[in-house]
Design a protein around this motif. Sequence first.
Motif: not given
Length: 406
Positions: A172-179
């Motif tokens: 989730a943190n990786r996806i949030e960082a990508e977003q």
Amino acid sequence: MRAWGERIRRADPRWQDLGLTLLVQVATTIPFVVPRDPQDSPATWTAYLLMTLGNVPLVWRRQAPVAAIFGMVAAGSLYTLALDGPGQPLPYAPLVGVYTMALLCPARVRVAMGVTLTGLILASVALNTGTAKELLFALFVFAAAYALGRLQYTRQAYTVAVEARAAELERANRIEAEQAAARERARIAREMHDILSHAVSIMIVQAEAGPVAVRRAPERAEAAFDAIAETGRDAMAQLRTMLGVLRTDRAQEVAPRSPQPGIAELPLLLERVRCSGPQVSYERTGAVRVLPAALEATVHRVVQEALTNAVKHSGASNVSVRLEYGPGALTVTVTDDGQGPGTGSGTGPGAVPGSGAGGPSGGHGLIGIRERAAAHGGTAEFGPGPGGLGFSVRVVLVTSPLEVGR
């Protein structure tokens, strides 16, 4: 010691089981080697081999826990009934087997094995001393082994759940960082579009008018060239401010930290547009007040993009810029008397004016205006000006944080 424990936990399970089997073998060997009372049962090699045979099933305790227990019980029963060798303080191998069964087996197997082992314990005690003390002790140690197995099962399940949760949070943190990175790229692209589109449009208009002005009005040509230079310098300064923070290869170079242009810089923006030809009027009504820097920067970019469309696409001769300060909102209206930002195929209820072939830049710019308005909880409307003439951009921005998101 901690390092050794970690290495043992990470070792292959087969080697772990073999090591445990050897450890139990050492424990059960002690009664055979310590000095014994002549009255006790003799320590023979046959008894020792049969005792060793009862420990061997521990090697397969993970693969077949139930079969391993029955193998240990069979060897132990034969040892007690046929040979009567040296006694053991505890039934080490069966206790490990019960622990493994409690850890690995499903509930129906555990219940069946519990009933079976209880019967075997009762029979063993009856054949040995038949006392309540021995019975209670045997039931206690086997119940303790079973409880330890269930506790270990709970601990492992909890560890797996925690690791799965940690992995989920990491994803989730990786996806949030990508977003977040995508949003930042979109923001930078929008800022660069506004800066470059406005500056280049003004410079093109001034450059095209320069040769005519040189022949007819030299003083106007000089002003046009000054406007080109000023517009280029301003665009370079804004780009340097925006992109300088992205440079990480030269830590010794400090990027400019000047604030984004706001409402106070609108008169200078309008003056540069006037130098390119159209007459621009500017009016502020309502309770004029200082607004947050981010909101003022949005107002500046909205007006800048609307003026760029008026100069570049509509051929307007008159542009009106109006800021209406309301109790909880600021309304920005930019109206011109030109032909609109484009006349391409961008029509229909959901179309953005100017998004067709006739005005691709205006289309992207109007989309950027709508995104800026939405970021502040507002709305953006585009369409013909008063009386169906010209083009109008109307943006409502929420100025009260309590109203955003309603």
